[in-house]
Design an enzyme around this catalytic site. Structure first.
Site, mmCIF file in Angstrom:
data_model
loop_
_atom_site.group_PDB
_atom_site.id
_atom_site.type_symbol
_atom_site.label_atom_id
_atom_site.label_comp_id
_atom_site.label_asym_id
_atom_site.label_seq_id
_atom_site.Cartn_x
_atom_site.Cartn_y
_atom_site.Cartn_z
ATOM 1 N N LYS A 196 0.858 -1.198 0.000
ATOM 2 C CA LYS A 196 0.000 0.000 0.000
ATOM 3 C C LYS A 196 0.885 1.236 0.000
ATOM 4 O O LYS A 196 1.482 1.602 1.007
ATOM 5 C CB LYS A 196 -0.926 0.057 1.222
ATOM 6 C CG LYS A 196 -2.003 1.123 0.987
ATOM 7 C CD LYS A 196 -2.553 1.742 2.226
ATOM 8 C CE LYS A 196 -1.819 2.938 2.740
ATOM 9 N NZ LYS A 196 -1.807 4.135 1.873
ATOM 10 N N GLU A 271 10.105 1.478 10.498
ATOM 11 C CA GLU A 271 11.085 2.552 10.279
ATOM 12 C C GLU A 271 10.314 3.852 10.446
ATOM 13 O O GLU A 271 9.495 4.206 9.596
ATOM 14 C CB GLU A 271 11.680 2.466 8.878
ATOM 15 C CG GLU A 271 12.661 1.337 8.743
ATOM 16 C CD GLU A 271 13.315 1.282 7.370
ATOM 17 O OE1 GLU A 271 13.176 2.236 6.591
ATOM 18 O OE2 GLU A 271 13.949 0.257 7.089
ATOM 19 N N CYS A 305 13.766 10.933 6.632
ATOM 20 C CA CYS A 305 13.784 10.421 8.012
ATOM 21 C C CYS A 305 15.142 10.604 8.651
ATOM 22 O O CYS A 305 15.252 10.841 9.849
ATOM 23 C CB CYS A 305 13.372 8.960 8.033
ATOM 24 S SG CYS A 305 14.410 7.937 6.997
ATOM 25 N N GLU A 402 9.559 16.226 15.333
ATOM 26 C CA GLU A 402 9.958 16.057 13.934
ATOM 27 C C GLU A 402 9.126 16.997 13.065
ATOM 28 O O GLU A 402 7.897 16.873 13.012
ATOM 29 C CB GLU A 402 9.737 14.611 13.493
ATOM 30 C CG GLU A 402 10.248 14.358 12.088
ATOM 31 C CD GLU A 402 9.940 12.964 11.564
ATOM 32 O OE1 GLU A 402 8.796 12.508 11.727
ATOM 33 O OE2 GLU A 402 10.850 12.354 10.975
HETATM 34 P P1 NAD Z 1 2.397 8.281 7.693
HETATM 35 O O1 NAD Z 1 2.673 7.438 8.891
HETATM 36 O O2 NAD Z 1 1.337 9.314 7.791
HETATM 37 O O3 NAD Z 1 2.003 7.372 6.448
HETATM 38 C C1 NAD Z 1 2.814 6.317 6.020
HETATM 39 C C2 NAD Z 1 1.947 5.246 5.400
HETATM 40 O O4 NAD Z 1 1.127 4.693 6.412
HETATM 41 C C3 NAD Z 1 0.999 5.767 4.329
HETATM 42 O O5 NAD Z 1 0.921 4.825 3.285
HETATM 43 C C4 NAD Z 1 -0.327 5.872 5.059
HETATM 44 O O6 NAD Z 1 -1.437 5.772 4.231
HETATM 45 C C5 NAD Z 1 -0.227 4.674 6.001
HETATM 46 N N1 NAD Z 1 -1.077 4.758 7.178
HETATM 47 C C6 NAD Z 1 -1.503 5.861 7.846
HETATM 48 N N2 NAD Z 1 -2.303 5.513 8.878
HETATM 49 C C7 NAD Z 1 -2.384 4.149 8.875
HETATM 50 C C8 NAD Z 1 -3.044 3.192 9.687
HETATM 51 N N3 NAD Z 1 -3.795 3.559 10.730
HETATM 52 N N4 NAD Z 1 -2.896 1.876 9.394
HETATM 53 C C9 NAD Z 1 -2.131 1.490 8.361
HETATM 54 N N5 NAD Z 1 -1.483 2.353 7.539
HETATM 55 C C10 NAD Z 1 -1.602 3.667 7.800
HETATM 56 O O7 NAD Z 1 3.794 8.899 7.280
HETATM 57 P P2 NAD Z 1 4.071 9.935 6.113
HETATM 58 O O8 NAD Z 1 3.575 11.260 6.557
HETATM 59 O O9 NAD Z 1 3.592 9.351 4.829
HETATM 60 O O10 NAD Z 1 5.672 9.925 6.067
HETATM 61 C C11 NAD Z 1 6.460 10.733 6.862
HETATM 62 C C12 NAD Z 1 6.985 9.954 8.058
HETATM 63 O O11 NAD Z 1 7.693 8.802 7.643
HETATM 64 C C13 NAD Z 1 7.986 10.768 8.870
HETATM 65 O O12 NAD Z 1 7.739 10.600 10.234
HETATM 66 C C14 NAD Z 1 9.318 10.139 8.506
HETATM 67 O O13 NAD Z 1 10.330 10.296 9.457
HETATM 68 C C15 NAD Z 1 8.933 8.710 8.339
HETATM 69 N N6 NAD Z 1 9.942 7.999 7.546
HETATM 70 C C16 NAD Z 1 10.778 7.137 8.188
HETATM 71 C C17 NAD Z 1 11.776 6.477 7.475
HETATM 72 C C18 NAD Z 1 12.747 5.551 8.163
HETATM 73 O O14 NAD Z 1 13.427 4.825 7.468
HETATM 74 N N7 NAD Z 1 12.852 5.575 9.483
HETATM 75 C C19 NAD Z 1 11.894 6.691 6.098
HETATM 76 C C20 NAD Z 1 11.026 7.591 5.486
HETATM 77 C C21 NAD Z 1 10.041 8.235 6.210
#
Ligand code: NAD
Length: 508
Positions: A196, A271, A305, A402
């Site tokens: 997804k 992650e 990230c 963040e």
């Molecule tokens: P997000 O958590 O809002 O969304 C990530 C994914 O999760 C999306 O596909 C979203 O639709 C899905 N999602 C949201 N709620 C959900 C739920 N209740 N159940 C299942 N899936 C759900 O994150 P974002 O805003 O898309 O990305 C930014 C974040 O990602 C930042 O915090 C960043 O640090 C983190 N990030 C971490 C890494 C790492 O390797 N540590 C890498 C890239 C991004």
């Protein structure tokens, strides 16, 4: 920042090509299940182009029925895929890598269009997607090898077996590369996948579907469902036939997924977010430290990230160093993500831009100083000026939370102990960067830092066999090398009796 342009095409032709690809997917993006496209009856949501704010198309949620179909396809495909010799999986995944390379410029252009990331970085990131597939493909033949652990009575030996169909949920910031980082090891291990992608940047995932089809991955091995996290994502994490969830995203979403997956005892790999320090001691190579600090916060529009979002500088050099960072931040070229000269592109969505902007008020209320940027750019698109917030201290919200944009918070420190205290005094622990010419100090400080990864005298440079992941609120588990296979596989111990020991006889 260095230019990584690889092509003679112009920004306008790149954008036109990306638009053509996206329009070719249709006005509404449904799912790809069991080797075929599936139209969706779920709710539709707009996808915006970050650089213009215009609507590119719509994605549809996977209804419960549609999600069930995707999982059923992955479940059906699992036994044959898992039973395929590793050499054959290796061959197929190399074919995927070849096709990613062949379409790297298209992938990069689509990332510029719907994620707003800059061409100079996406051209590289697309190729890294191919490298991810190659790296894990090469490991596939030996991935199940185990250990011999002889005891006096038995020959014990271990094997690893793929865990089953898995869910992969990815964020919007560098969507293609991050997806391949999760999907490639899962497939190499012998798992089937339901992916997804993020609802704000879903299009490059559809290119991966096309590539998987062209590479002739068997139907159902790789499925892709669209939609919001609260609907499609939630359904995937709750599904009993999905054995594990590999998730990249926000820390609060990780918490939600853990809760959603608890009923079905889901194995999770997270992650998550970061508030990573770059620590500059006064004995460092300051020119290089400056370059790295700029690169690690402003590249990828700060939506990274592992971005070094906290700049900790020793007090003796603080004023001068911060002044130089401010000057460099002001000189960065912000604009069209398709232009190879652009260093900072737009933020992903107006909501996200508003969130980033809200921290400017927070910084001022907390008594910090905005030394560069600090405002959105008027006009179409979600642009925000590269920002430096100076003279902060560790307890401020701008030093704790963040922000996930081109915003750097600078904090002075006195000595080693002070630097370690400030660096560790956050809930996150993903990466840390350390600049010093004193080797003893480098080892002492890196040992004391609460982070999954520490780079000494370097920006973030990935070497795929090394472990990637965070501690504290930054994640659970490690990716890379064999760590990825540990997640996607179960270890089994088989104990074969020598026959020489006495069997306990009961009831005689
Ligand atoms: P997000 O958590 O809002 O969304 C990530 C994914 O999760 C999306 O596909 C979203 O639709 C899905 N999602 C949201 N709620 C959900 C739920 N209740 N159940 C299942 N899936 C759900 O994150 P974002 O805003 O898309 O990305 C930014 C974040 O990602 C930042 O915090 C960043 O640090 C983190 N990030 C971490 C890494 C790492 O390797 N540590 C890498 C890239 C991004």
């Amino acid at each position: 920042m260095t230019d990584t342009m690889t092509t003679q095409t112009t920004p306008a032709t790149r954008r036109a090509r990306a638009l053509e690809i996206v329009r070719g997917f249709g006005a509404e993006l449904g799912h790809h299940i069991g080797g075929a496209a599936m139209e969706s009856a779920g709710d539709a949501h707009d996808v915006l182009e970050p650089a213009t704010g215009e609507t590119l198309g719509r994605v549809r949620d996977a209804t419960r029925e549609e999600l069930d179909k995707a999982v059923a396809a992955a479940k059906r495909a699992f036994p044959a895929w898992a039973a395929l010799p590793g050499e054959r999986r290796k061959e197929l995944l190399h074919r995927v890598a070849d096709l990613i390379e062949a379409r790297a410029e298209e992938i990069a252009a689509v990332e510029c269009l719907d994620a707003g990331q800059c061409w100079r970085f996406m051209a590289k990131a697309a190729v890294r997607g191919a490298e991810n597939f190659r790296f894990f493909a090469d490991q596939a033949p030996a991935a199940r090898d185990g250990k011999a652990l002889p005891s006096p009575e038995h020959l014990n030996f271990t094997t690893r077996q793929p865990i089953g169909p898995v869910g992969v949920i990815t964020p919007w910031n560098t969507p293609f590369m991050l997806s391949t980082w999760k999907i490639a090891p899962a497939l190499a291990a012998g798992c089937t996948v339901v992916h997804k992608p993020a609802e704000w940047s879903p299009y490059s995932a559809r290119l991966l579907v096309e590539i998987a089809n062209e590479a002739e991955l068997p139907a159902g091995v790789f499925n892709s469902v669209n939609g919001l996290g609260e609907t499609t994502g939630r359904r995937l994490t709750e599904h009993p036939d999905i054995k594990a969830i590999a998730f990249v995203g926000d820390t609060s979403t990780g918490t939600a997924i853990m809760r959603q997956g608890a009923e079905t005892l889901k194995r999770v790999h997270f992650e998550l977010g970061g508030k990573n320090p770059v620590i500059v001691f006064d004995d460092a190579d300051l020119e290089r430290a400056l370059d790295a600090a700029i690169f690690m916060i402003y590249s990828l529009n700060g939506q990274r990230c592992t971005s070094s979002s906290r700049l900790l500088v020793q007090r003796s050099i603080y004023d001068r160093f911060v002044e130089q960072v401010a000057a460099r931040a002001k000189a960065l070229k912000v604009g069209d993500p398709f232009d190879p000269a652009t260093e900072v592109g737009p933020l992903i969505h107006p909501h996200h831009r508003d969130k980033v902007r809200s921290y400017m008020g927070v910084a001022e209320a907390e008594g910090a100083r905005i030394a560069a940027g600090g405002a959105a750019i008027d006009g179409p698109g979600h642009f925000f000026r590269p920002t430096l917030i100076a003279d902060a201290h560790g307890a401020m919200r701008i030093a704790q939370e963040e922000i996930f944009g081109p915003v750097l918070t600078a904090i002075p420190f006195d000595d080693e102990a002070d630097a370690i205290r400030i660096a560790n005094d956050v809930r996150y622990g993903l990466a840390a960067y350390l600049w010093t010419s004193d080797i003893g100090r480098a080892l002492r400080v890196s040992n004391a830092l609460e982070a999954g990864m520490v780079w000494i005298n370097s920006e973030n440079v990935r070497h795929l066999p090394t472990p990637f992941g965070g501690v504290k609120a930054s994640g659970i588990g490690r990716d890379g090398g064999d760590w990825s296979f540990d997640f996607y596989m179960e270890t089994k111990n088989v104990a074969l009796a020598h026959g020489s020991h006495k069997i306990s006889r009961m009831g005689v």
